[in-house]
Design a protein around this motif. Structure first.
Motif, PDB file in Angstrom:
ATOM      1  N   ARG A  74      12.444 -69.817 -35.291  1.00 30.57           N
ATOM      2  CA  ARG A  74      13.724 -70.546 -35.370  1.00 30.57           C
ATOM      3  C   ARG A  74      14.904 -69.587 -35.226  1.00 30.57           C
ATOM      4  NH1 ARG A  74      11.952 -73.158 -40.111  1.00 30.57           N
ATOM      5  NH2 ARG A  74      13.664 -72.114 -41.150  1.00 30.57           N
ATOM      6  N   TYR A  75      14.815 -68.444 -35.902  1.00 30.80           N
ATOM      7  CA  TYR A  75      15.875 -67.428 -35.861  1.00 30.80           C
ATOM      8  C   TYR A  75      16.123 -66.966 -34.422  1.00 30.80           C
ATOM      9  CZ  TYR A  75      18.145 -62.948 -37.105  1.00 30.80           C
ATOM     10  OH  TYR A  75      19.007 -61.882 -37.227  1.00 30.80           O
ATOM     11  N   LEU A  76      15.065 -66.609 -33.725  1.00 25.66           N
ATOM     12  CA  LEU A  76      15.204 -66.122 -32.342  1.00 25.66           C
ATOM     13  C   LEU A  76      15.700 -67.222 -31.406  1.00 25.66           C
ATOM     14  CD1 LEU A  76      12.048 -63.850 -32.105  1.00 25.66           C
ATOM     15  CD2 LEU A  76      14.444 -63.112 -32.210  1.00 25.66           C
ATOM     16  N   HIS A  77      15.186 -68.432 -31.592  1.00 28.15           N
ATOM     17  CA  HIS A  77      15.630 -69.539 -30.739  1.00 28.15           C
ATOM     18  C   HIS A  77      17.124 -69.817 -30.949  1.00 28.15           C
ATOM     19  CE1 HIS A  77      15.634 -73.200 -28.428  1.00 28.15           C
ATOM     20  NE2 HIS A  77      16.200 -73.816 -29.457  1.00 28.15           N
ATOM     21  N   PHE A  78      17.540 -69.865 -32.200  1.00 32.23           N
ATOM     22  CA  PHE A  78      18.928 -70.185 -32.523  1.00 32.23           C
ATOM     23  C   PHE A  78      19.877 -69.118 -32.000  1.00 32.23           C
ATOM     24  CE2 PHE A  78      22.637 -70.087 -35.336  1.00 32.23           C
ATOM     25  CZ  PHE A  78      23.069 -71.402 -35.229  1.00 32.23           C
ATOM     26  N   HIS A  79      19.529 -67.838 -32.207  1.00 31.30           N
ATOM     27  CA  HIS A  79      20.459 -66.755 -31.876  1.00 31.30           C
ATOM     28  C   HIS A  79      20.360 -66.253 -30.441  1.00 31.30           C
ATOM     29  CE1 HIS A  79      22.128 -66.447 -35.854  1.00 31.30           C
ATOM     30  NE2 HIS A  79      20.939 -66.267 -36.396  1.00 31.30           N
ATOM     31  N   THR A  80      19.223 -66.451 -29.760  1.00 35.77           N
ATOM     32  CA  THR A  80      19.075 -65.907 -28.404  1.00 35.77           C
ATOM     33  C   THR A  80      18.783 -66.966 -27.352  1.00 35.77           C
ATOM     34  OG1 THR A  80      16.672 -65.544 -28.461  1.00 35.77           O
ATOM     35  CG2 THR A  80      18.076 -63.803 -29.400  1.00 35.77           C
ATOM     36  N   ASN A  81      18.218 -68.092 -27.758  1.00 38.47           N
ATOM     37  CA  ASN A  81      17.773 -69.149 -26.854  1.00 38.47           C
ATOM     38  C   ASN A  81      16.719 -68.651 -25.853  1.00 38.47           C
ATOM     39  OD1 ASN A  81      17.756 -71.860 -26.107  1.00 38.47           O
ATOM     40  ND2 ASN A  81      19.212 -71.518 -24.456  1.00 38.47           N
ATOM     41  N   ALA A  82      16.065 -67.538 -26.180  1.00 38.78           N
ATOM     42  CA  ALA A  82      15.028 -66.983 -25.301  1.00 38.78           C
ATOM     43  C   ALA A  82      13.765 -67.833 -25.399  1.00 38.78           C
ATOM     44  CB  ALA A  82      14.714 -65.550 -25.698  1.00 38.78           C
ATOM     45  N   PRO A  83      13.121 -68.139 -24.263  1.00 35.04           N
ATOM     46  CA  PRO A  83      11.866 -68.879 -24.319  1.00 35.04           C
ATOM     47  C   PRO A  83      10.785 -68.027 -24.986  1.00 35.04           C
ATOM     48  CG  PRO A  83      12.432 -68.310 -22.042  1.00 35.04           C
ATOM     49  CD  PRO A  83      13.555 -67.846 -22.898  1.00 35.04           C
TER      50      PRO A  83
END
Length: 194
Positions: A74-83
């Motif tokens: 969730r952290y990475l998706h929220f802050h980077t939007n990286a797949p």
């Protein structure tokens, strides 16, 4: 609730990027790297800083089982939007929270003859960057030799790194981190036991 990323996203990510370039241009040299204050466990500050700096919507990320948790995802998706992808060979960046269980380096993309820059960059979080078996590094960015003794790498790692360097200009690049430092290992760096 998702923990915050950098306090000052533009300034902090630019500073982190400069430090990563320094680490890669001077292989084996410890470079301090401050990360976000509260990244989701087991992600340490420097590992989070690298992910937040390098990852974006065009940069597929592979997470090892130690980091493949709902809070980290969730952290990475929220802050980077990286797949976030399941195939390590398709990743631009691989985040490794348990380096002792690192897949073989040949499990990651080494780049292509026409596009060696399309290889996977691995970020390995280690218990410490000192106190392990010592190796000697040489190659571009190192005046003569440099010593390195990270703790927590699998026993096969340095032999695999030797093979990785022999593939140059193909091969993976690696950042080693602990709780405050990053060390760069570009694919052009050669290693031998002292």
């Amino acid at each position: 609730m998702i923990p915050p990323a950098f306090r000052d996203p533009v300034h902090d990510s630019q500073s982190a990027f400069r430090r990563l370039l320094k680490a890669l241009s001077r292989p084996g040299t410890p470079v301090s790297l401050t990360g976000p204050a509260q990244p989701p466990a087991p992600m340490g500050g420097p590992l989070a800083a690298i992910a937040l700096t390098l990852a974006d919507a065009d940069c597929p990320i592979w997470l090892d089982p130690a980091l493949s948790t709902e809070p980290v995802r969730r952290y990475l998706h929220f802050h980077t939007n990286a797949p976030q992808i399941a195939d390590p060979k398709a990743a631009a960046i691989a985040l490794i929270g348990d380096a002792g269980r690192l897949p073989g380096l040949n499990e990651f993309h080494p780049g292509e003859a026409a596009y060696p820059d399309r290889s996977t960059t691995l970020i390995l979080q280690l218990p410490a960057l000192t106190g392990g078996p010592s190796v000697r590094l040489s190659g571009p960015g190192i005046e003569t030799t440099a010593s390195l003794a990270p703790r927590g790498l699998p026993g096969w790692f340095w032999q695999a790194w030797h093979e990785n360097a022999a593939r140059y200009p193909l091969g993976v690049d690696i950042f080693l981190t602990d709780d405050r430092i990053v060390i760069g290992l570009p694919r052009s760096t050669k290693v031998e036991a002292p």
